[in-house]
Scaffold this motif. Structure first.
Motif, PDB file in Angstrom:
ATOM      1  N   ALA A 152       0.821  -1.209   0.000  1.00 35.87           N
ATOM      2  CA  ALA A 152       0.000   0.000   0.000  1.00 35.87           C
ATOM      3  C   ALA A 152       0.857   1.262   0.000  1.00 35.87           C
ATOM      4  CB  ALA A 152      -0.940  -0.003   1.202  1.00 35.87           C
ATOM      5  N   SER A 153       2.013   1.196   0.633  1.00 34.56           N
ATOM      6  CA  SER A 153       2.877   2.378   0.671  1.00 34.56           C
ATOM      7  C   SER A 153       3.617   2.599  -0.647  1.00 34.56           C
ATOM      8  CB  SER A 153       3.875   2.273   1.822  1.00 34.56           C
ATOM      9  OG  SER A 153       4.863   1.309   1.545  1.00 34.56           O
ATOM     10  N   LEU A 154       3.826   1.527  -1.401  1.00 35.77           N
ATOM     11  CA  LEU A 154       4.530   1.651  -2.677  1.00 35.77           C
ATOM     12  C   LEU A 154       3.588   1.879  -3.854  1.00 35.77           C
ATOM     13  CD1 LEU A 154       7.144  -1.206  -2.188  1.00 35.77           C
ATOM     14  CD2 LEU A 154       7.593   1.261  -2.131  1.00 35.77           C
ATOM     15  N   LEU A 155       2.408   1.275  -3.789  1.00 35.04           N
ATOM     16  CA  LEU A 155       1.440   1.332  -4.891  1.00 35.04           C
ATOM     17  C   LEU A 155       0.098   1.744  -4.302  1.00 35.04           C
ATOM     18  CD1 LEU A 155       2.381  -2.143  -6.385  1.00 35.04           C
ATOM     19  CD2 LEU A 155       3.197   0.094  -7.188  1.00 35.04           C
ATOM     20  N   GLU A 156      -0.355   2.933  -4.538  1.00 38.05           N
ATOM     21  CA  GLU A 156      -1.525   3.462  -3.847  1.00 38.05           C
ATOM     22  C   GLU A 156      -2.852   2.881  -4.322  1.00 38.05           C
ATOM     23  OE1 GLU A 156      -1.601   7.696  -3.316  1.00 38.05           O
ATOM     24  OE2 GLU A 156       0.584   7.753  -3.370  1.00 38.05           O
ATOM     25  N   CYS A 157      -3.098   2.910  -5.619  1.00 35.05           N
ATOM     26  CA  CYS A 157      -4.369   2.423  -6.150  1.00 35.05           C
ATOM     27  C   CYS A 157      -4.181   2.054  -7.621  1.00 35.05           C
ATOM     28  CB  CYS A 157      -5.482   3.454  -5.985  1.00 35.05           C
ATOM     29  SG  CYS A 157      -5.204   4.971  -6.924  1.00 35.05           S
ATOM     30  N   ALA A 158      -5.151   1.340  -8.148  1.00 33.84           N
ATOM     31  CA  ALA A 158      -5.049   0.837  -9.517  1.00 33.84           C
ATOM     32  C   ALA A 158      -5.217   1.961 -10.539  1.00 33.84           C
ATOM     33  CB  ALA A 158      -6.099  -0.236  -9.756  1.00 33.84           C
ATOM     34  N   LEU A 159      -4.386   1.903 -11.561  1.00 30.70           N
ATOM     35  CA  LEU A 159      -4.485   2.819 -12.689  1.00 30.70           C
ATOM     36  C   LEU A 159      -4.758   2.073 -13.989  1.00 30.70           C
ATOM     37  CD1 LEU A 159      -1.449   5.137 -11.889  1.00 30.70           C
ATOM     38  CD2 LEU A 159      -3.871   5.539 -11.384  1.00 30.70           C
ATOM     39  N   ARG A 160      -4.225   0.847 -14.083  1.00 29.08           N
ATOM     40  CA  ARG A 160      -4.348   0.048 -15.317  1.00 29.08           C
ATOM     41  C   ARG A 160      -4.224  -1.424 -14.955  1.00 29.08           C
ATOM     42  NH1 ARG A 160       0.518   2.313 -14.878  1.00 29.08           N
ATOM     43  NH2 ARG A 160      -0.101   4.173 -15.987  1.00 29.08           N
ATOM     44  N   ARG A 161      -4.477  -2.272 -15.917  1.00 29.52           N
ATOM     45  CA  ARG A 161      -4.335  -3.714 -15.714  1.00 29.52           C
ATOM     46  C   ARG A 161      -2.865  -4.082 -15.908  1.00 29.52           C
ATOM     47  NH1 ARG A 161      -4.248  -8.405 -19.003  1.00 29.52           N
ATOM     48  NH2 ARG A 161      -5.109 -10.217 -17.916  1.00 29.52           N
ATOM     49  N   GLN A 162      -2.234  -4.498 -14.826  1.00 25.49           N
ATOM     50  CA  GLN A 162      -0.857  -4.980 -14.845  1.00 25.49           C
ATOM     51  C   GLN A 162      -0.596  -5.713 -13.537  1.00 25.49           C
ATOM     52  OE1 GLN A 162       1.917  -1.679 -15.153  1.00 25.49           O
ATOM     53  NE2 GLN A 162       0.962  -0.591 -13.488  1.00 25.49           N
ATOM     54  N   TRP A 163       0.523  -6.393 -13.452  1.00 25.06           N
ATOM     55  CA  TRP A 163       0.877  -7.004 -12.172  1.00 25.06           C
ATOM     56  C   TRP A 163       2.298  -6.633 -11.823  1.00 25.06           C
ATOM     57  CZ3 TRP A 163       4.404 -11.189 -11.779  1.00 25.06           C
ATOM     58  CH2 TRP A 163       4.722 -11.842 -12.965  1.00 25.06           C
ATOM     59  N   TRP A 164       2.539  -6.630 -10.536  1.00 29.15           N
ATOM     60  CA  TRP A 164       3.822  -6.219  -9.986  1.00 29.15           C
ATOM     61  C   TRP A 164       4.440  -7.403  -9.256  1.00 29.15           C
ATOM     62  CZ3 TRP A 164       5.528  -1.113 -10.374  1.00 29.15           C
ATOM     63  CH2 TRP A 164       4.583  -0.194 -10.844  1.00 29.15           C
ATOM     64  N   THR A 165       5.757  -7.473  -9.286  1.00 27.33           N
ATOM     65  CA  THR A 165       6.476  -8.487  -8.527  1.00 27.33           C
ATOM     66  C   THR A 165       7.456  -7.798  -7.599  1.00 27.33           C
ATOM     67  OG1 THR A 165       6.330  -9.977 -10.432  1.00 27.33           O
ATOM     68  CG2 THR A 165       7.870 -10.573  -8.696  1.00 27.33           C
ATOM     69  N   LEU A 166       7.375  -8.168  -6.331  1.00 26.31           N
ATOM     70  CA  LEU A 166       8.351  -7.751  -5.338  1.00 26.31           C
ATOM     71  C   LEU A 166       9.177  -8.985  -5.008  1.00 26.31           C
ATOM     72  CD1 LEU A 166       5.655  -5.986  -4.799  1.00 26.31           C
ATOM     73  CD2 LEU A 166       6.801  -5.391  -2.672  1.00 26.31           C
ATOM     74  N   TYR A 167      10.464  -8.798  -4.813  1.00 26.29           N
ATOM     75  CA  TYR A 167      11.385  -9.895  -4.530  1.00 26.29           C
ATOM     76  C   TYR A 167      11.899  -9.747  -3.103  1.00 26.29           C
ATOM     77  CZ  TYR A 167      11.190 -10.377  -9.563  1.00 26.29           C
ATOM     78  OH  TYR A 167      10.736 -10.540 -10.843  1.00 26.29           O
TER      79      TYR A 167
END
Length: 145
Positions: free
Chosen positions: A25-40
């Motif tokens: 939540a602190s890095l990505l606030e809310c959705a803007l588009r369809r995509q996915w994120w990966t954190l390692y």
């Protein structure tokens, strides 16, 4: 909520489910588009300095991909290469898409398929979350475990 940039995030472990949700939540606030994120994450649940988005993935995780099987299998294979390169121990997936907080059948299909494909590659998935119009929520573990 504490705001982080990726560099600051790499100094603080995220060992609990609550911590994972707060970090995302602190890095990505809310959705803007369809995509996915990966954190390692490393073996101590410390985030590595990589936050990778991917847009344009297929509608279906079962879409056939020559020599790879399915779209999900191909992505898990590529993630395995990145994990080896950066020395990660665990992955966190964030499925960004405009709309409400409740998971859709398409959300659940991708979460399940990518989770299974990652297990087949020997990758540990720490968490999967949905980034929606109003913030972040957890997938139910049954949706992807």
């Amino acid at each position: 909520m504490t705001r982080f940039n990726v560099e600051a995030a790499t100094r603080m472990p995220i060992p609990t489910d609550h911590d994972v949700q707060e970090r995302v939540a602190s890095l990505l606030e809310c959705a803007l588009r369809r995509q996915w994120w990966t954190l390692y994450l490393d073996e101590n649940d410390v985030q590595l300095p990589i936050l990778m988005p991917m847009a344009g993935y297929p509608d279906s995780p079962d879409e056939p991909v020559p020599e790879s099987g399915t779209a999900a299998a191909l992505l898990a294979n590529r993630l395995s290469m990145v994990v080896d390169e950066v020395g990660a121990a665990k992955l966190v997936f964030v499925w960004e898409r405009p709309g409400g907080a409740e998971s859709t059948e398409a959300d659940r299909a991708w979460a399940r398929a990518l989770g299974e494909a990652c297990r087949a590659e020997g990758l540990a998935v720490r968490a999967q979350l949905i980034l929606h119009d109003a913030g972040v929520r957890w997938f139910a573990r049954d949706d992807y475990a």
